[in-house]
Write a protein that holds these residues in place. Structure first.
Motif, PDB file in Angstrom:
ATOM      1  N   LEU A 121       0.824  -1.204   0.000  1.00 16.01           N
ATOM      2  CA  LEU A 121       0.000   0.000   0.000  1.00 16.01           C
ATOM      3  C   LEU A 121       0.863   1.262   0.000  1.00 16.01           C
ATOM      4  O   LEU A 121       0.639   2.189  -0.799  1.00 16.01           O
ATOM      5  CB  LEU A 121      -0.933  -0.006   1.219  1.00 16.01           C
ATOM      6  CG  LEU A 121      -1.755   1.265   1.472  1.00 16.01           C
ATOM      7  CD1 LEU A 121      -2.723   1.499   0.333  1.00 16.01           C
ATOM      8  CD2 LEU A 121      -2.490   1.171   2.793  1.00 16.01           C
ATOM      9  N   VAL A 122       1.860   1.296   0.880  1.00 13.99           N
ATOM     10  CA  VAL A 122       2.748   2.462   0.978  1.00 13.99           C
ATOM     11  C   VAL A 122       3.594   2.602  -0.274  1.00 13.99           C
ATOM     12  O   VAL A 122       3.772   3.709  -0.810  1.00 13.99           O
ATOM     13  CB  VAL A 122       3.642   2.345   2.231  1.00 13.99           C
ATOM     14  CG1 VAL A 122       4.623   3.510   2.298  1.00 13.99           C
ATOM     15  CG2 VAL A 122       2.790   2.284   3.496  1.00 13.99           C
TER      16      VAL A 122
ATOM     17  N   ALA B 144       2.899   1.606  -3.290  1.00 14.94           N
ATOM     18  CA  ALA B 144       2.056   2.061  -4.399  1.00 14.94           C
ATOM     19  C   ALA B 144       1.816   3.560  -4.318  1.00 14.94           C
ATOM     20  O   ALA B 144       1.880   4.266  -5.335  1.00 14.94           O
ATOM     21  CB  ALA B 144       0.725   1.307  -4.379  1.00 14.94           C
ATOM     22  N   LEU B 145       1.557   4.076  -3.119  1.00 17.38           N
ATOM     23  CA  LEU B 145       1.343   5.516  -2.952  1.00 17.38           C
ATOM     24  C   LEU B 145       2.616   6.306  -3.270  1.00 17.38           C
ATOM     25  O   LEU B 145       2.548   7.389  -3.863  1.00 17.38           O
ATOM     26  CB  LEU B 145       0.880   5.805  -1.522  1.00 17.38           C
ATOM     27  CG  LEU B 145      -0.517   5.292  -1.151  1.00 17.38           C
ATOM     28  CD1 LEU B 145      -0.802   5.526   0.322  1.00 17.38           C
ATOM     29  CD2 LEU B 145      -1.578   5.963  -2.013  1.00 17.38           C
ATOM     30  N   LEU B 146       3.782   5.763  -2.884  1.00 18.90           N
ATOM     31  CA  LEU B 146       5.047   6.426  -3.202  1.00 18.90           C
ATOM     32  C   LEU B 146       5.292   6.466  -4.713  1.00 18.90           C
ATOM     33  O   LEU B 146       5.767   7.469  -5.244  1.00 18.90           O
ATOM     34  CB  LEU B 146       6.198   5.706  -2.504  1.00 18.90           C
ATOM     35  CG  LEU B 146       6.345   5.938  -0.999  1.00 18.90           C
ATOM     36  CD1 LEU B 146       7.463   5.083  -0.439  1.00 18.90           C
ATOM     37  CD2 LEU B 146       6.608   7.407  -0.708  1.00 18.90           C
TER      38      LEU B 146
ATOM     39  N   ILE C 177       2.989   6.474  -7.034  1.00 19.79           N
ATOM     40  CA  ILE C 177       2.071   7.470  -7.597  1.00 19.79           C
ATOM     41  C   ILE C 177       2.609   8.876  -7.371  1.00 19.79           C
ATOM     42  O   ILE C 177       2.552   9.734  -8.261  1.00 19.79           O
ATOM     43  CB  ILE C 177       0.670   7.319  -6.975  1.00 19.79           C
ATOM     44  CG1 ILE C 177       0.034   6.004  -7.431  1.00 19.79           C
ATOM     45  CG2 ILE C 177      -0.231   8.494  -7.356  1.00 19.79           C
ATOM     46  CD1 ILE C 177      -1.303   5.720  -6.775  1.00 19.79           C
ATOM     47  N   LEU C 178       3.168   9.112  -6.177  1.00 17.51           N
ATOM     48  CA  LEU C 178       3.731  10.424  -5.860  1.00 17.51           C
ATOM     49  C   LEU C 178       4.923  10.739  -6.750  1.00 17.51           C
ATOM     50  O   LEU C 178       5.016  11.845  -7.316  1.00 17.51           O
ATOM     51  CB  LEU C 178       4.147  10.458  -4.388  1.00 17.51           C
ATOM     52  CG  LEU C 178       4.790  11.753  -3.886  1.00 17.51           C
ATOM     53  CD1 LEU C 178       3.786  12.900  -3.941  1.00 17.51           C
ATOM     54  CD2 LEU C 178       5.326  11.569  -2.465  1.00 17.51           C
TER      55      LEU C 178
ATOM     56  N   VAL D  56      -5.425   0.756  -4.917  1.00 15.26           N
ATOM     57  CA  VAL D  56      -4.680   2.013  -4.843  1.00 15.26           C
ATOM     58  C   VAL D  56      -4.591   2.667  -6.226  1.00 15.26           C
ATOM     59  O   VAL D  56      -4.782   3.876  -6.374  1.00 15.26           O
ATOM     60  CB  VAL D  56      -3.267   1.782  -4.272  1.00 15.26           C
ATOM     61  CG1 VAL D  56      -2.459   3.071  -4.316  1.00 15.26           C
ATOM     62  CG2 VAL D  56      -3.355   1.268  -2.845  1.00 15.26           C
ATOM     63  N   PHE D  57      -4.317   1.874  -7.255  1.00 14.09           N
ATOM     64  CA  PHE D  57      -4.176   2.402  -8.605  1.00 14.09           C
ATOM     65  C   PHE D  57      -5.520   2.533  -9.328  1.00 14.09           C
ATOM     66  O   PHE D  57      -5.550   2.893 -10.506  1.00 14.09           O
ATOM     67  CB  PHE D  57      -3.250   1.509  -9.429  1.00 14.09           C
ATOM     68  CG  PHE D  57      -1.793   1.683  -9.106  1.00 14.09           C
ATOM     69  CD1 PHE D  57      -1.068   2.727  -9.646  1.00 14.09           C
ATOM     70  CD2 PHE D  57      -1.157   0.808  -8.246  1.00 14.09           C
ATOM     71  CE1 PHE D  57       0.270   2.894  -9.354  1.00 14.09           C
ATOM     72  CE2 PHE D  57       0.182   0.961  -7.942  1.00 14.09           C
ATOM     73  CZ  PHE D  57       0.907   2.009  -8.494  1.00 14.09           C
ATOM     74  N   ASN D  58      -6.608   2.217  -8.633  1.00 12.17           N
ATOM     75  CA  ASN D  58      -7.943   2.289  -9.231  1.00 12.17           C
ATOM     76  C   ASN D  58      -8.018   1.431 -10.494  1.00 12.17           C
ATOM     77  O   ASN D  58      -8.631   1.806 -11.496  1.00 12.17           O
ATOM     78  CB  ASN D  58      -8.318   3.746  -9.560  1.00 12.17           C
ATOM     79  CG  ASN D  58      -9.822   3.911  -9.787  1.00 12.17           C
ATOM     80  OD1 ASN D  58     -10.630   3.120  -9.288  1.00 12.17           O
ATOM     81  ND2 ASN D  58     -10.191   4.916 -10.537  1.00 12.17           N
TER      82      ASN D  58
ATOM     83  N   SER E  48     -10.215  -3.703  -6.520  1.00 12.74           N
ATOM     84  CA  SER E  48     -11.001  -2.488  -6.299  1.00 12.74           C
ATOM     85  C   SER E  48     -12.453  -2.821  -5.999  1.00 12.74           C
ATOM     86  O   SER E  48     -13.105  -2.159  -5.188  1.00 12.74           O
ATOM     87  CB  SER E  48     -10.904  -1.577  -7.522  1.00 12.74           C
ATOM     88  OG  SER E  48     -11.302  -2.263  -8.701  1.00 12.74           O
TER      89      SER E  48
END
Length: 289
Positions: free
Chosen positions: A120-121, A123-125, A127-128, A232-234, A240
């Motif tokens: 999860l973390v 994936a968010l990194l 995306i950032l 996370v990536f929709n 999802s």
């Protein structure tokens, strides 16, 4: 756990200030006011007959919803697992041939740093970094129906899945490879002056069955990791759909997806075991508990 959670199907409309009477009326209409075991018994008897019901959110058939998204999840999961399989074997041989060197230490350092971050973390990194800092927004937008663009959109989810699992898979594969190199018949090959490439091929053939068996035994945890990355990536996959269903307590969809996930894990475990035994009929029994 889902039954006792705070979510409710009544909030699916996006309005949080629903009256208790309104919520109770919706639950009564959907049969959600019945005791937990009664609800589960009704669902189980129908599921055993192949009837997984309809979604409480959309009213669509659960089987139809799963069919629409199953292919996307299989593409993501199998692609990531295949890359992970090949990469683990390659790096395991590299680490063996460069023991106690800077290369081995760097591989361990990089892989375990990625492993320390939950999917999860990570994936968010990604995306950032890729979506905001480097402006690769086209890699994250899954709205394009073009097949080639969809392949490009799979790059980040696959990277997250591979990097977040690589350290542990590499460690297991490395153990199998190193153990194979220590076998007496492999040591005798060095005495016969065989080329290193030929010895590596024999070692891979000897250990491949055990490696495949391990990958199959961890199928369920990998599938669950793929679900998180999808949400996370929709990504329009089962992950999802599962997250949305959990939030609003869409019981038929959640139960069907969990049932399918466990069934898929059992299938992949059985398949990997059959492949492993076909490759090596004298395969030793390993415990992965």
């Amino acid at each position: 756990m889902l039954y006792f959670s705070k979510g409710n199907i009544a909030y699916a409309s996006g309005v949080n200030s629903q009256s208790k009477e309104f919520i109770q009326r919706i639950e009564r209409n959907l049969g959600l006011d019945k005791p937990l075991l009664t609800q589960y018994k009704i669902w189980l008897f129908k599921a055993l007959k192949g009837d997984f019901g309809v979604s409480l959110l959309s009213g669509e058939s659960v089987v139809k919803m799963i069919k629409e998204r199953l292919f996307n999840t299989l593409i993501l999961s199998l692609s990531a697992l295949s890359i992970l399989f090949v990469l683990s074997i390659i790096l395991a041989f590299v680490e063996y041939h460069f023991k106690n060197s800077f290369i081995e230490k760097m591989i361990a350092f990089i892989t375990f740093n990625f492993f320390a971050l939950p999917p999860l973390v990570l994936a968010l990194l990604f995306i950032l970094v890729f979506g905001i800092f480097w402006n690769f927004s086209s890699w994250i937008d899954f709205s394009d129906d073009n097949f080639l663009n969809q392949l490009k959109h799979l790059i980040l989810p696959i990277l997250v899945l591979v990097l977040s699992h690589l350290a542990i898979y590499l460690r297991i594969v490395k153990n199998f490879i190193h153990e194979s190199f220590s076998q007496i018949f492999i040591q005798n090959l060095y005495a016969r002056a065989l080329r290193q490439r030929e010895i590596d091929c024999l070692v891979l053939r000897y250990s491949l069955g055990s490696i495949i068996a391990y990958f199959g035994s961890t199928a369920l945890s990998f599938i669950m990791g793929a679900y998180i990355v999808e949400s996370v990536f929709n990504y329009s996959g089962l992950g999802s759909l599962l997250l949305e269903s959990i939030i609003f307590k869409d019981f038929p969809v959640v139960l069907a997806l969990l049932f399918l996930s466990v069934l898929s894990a059992a299938f992949f475990t059985f398949l990997s075991d059959m492949i492993a035994r076909a490759l090596n009929p004298k395969l030793r029994k390993f415990s992965f508990a």
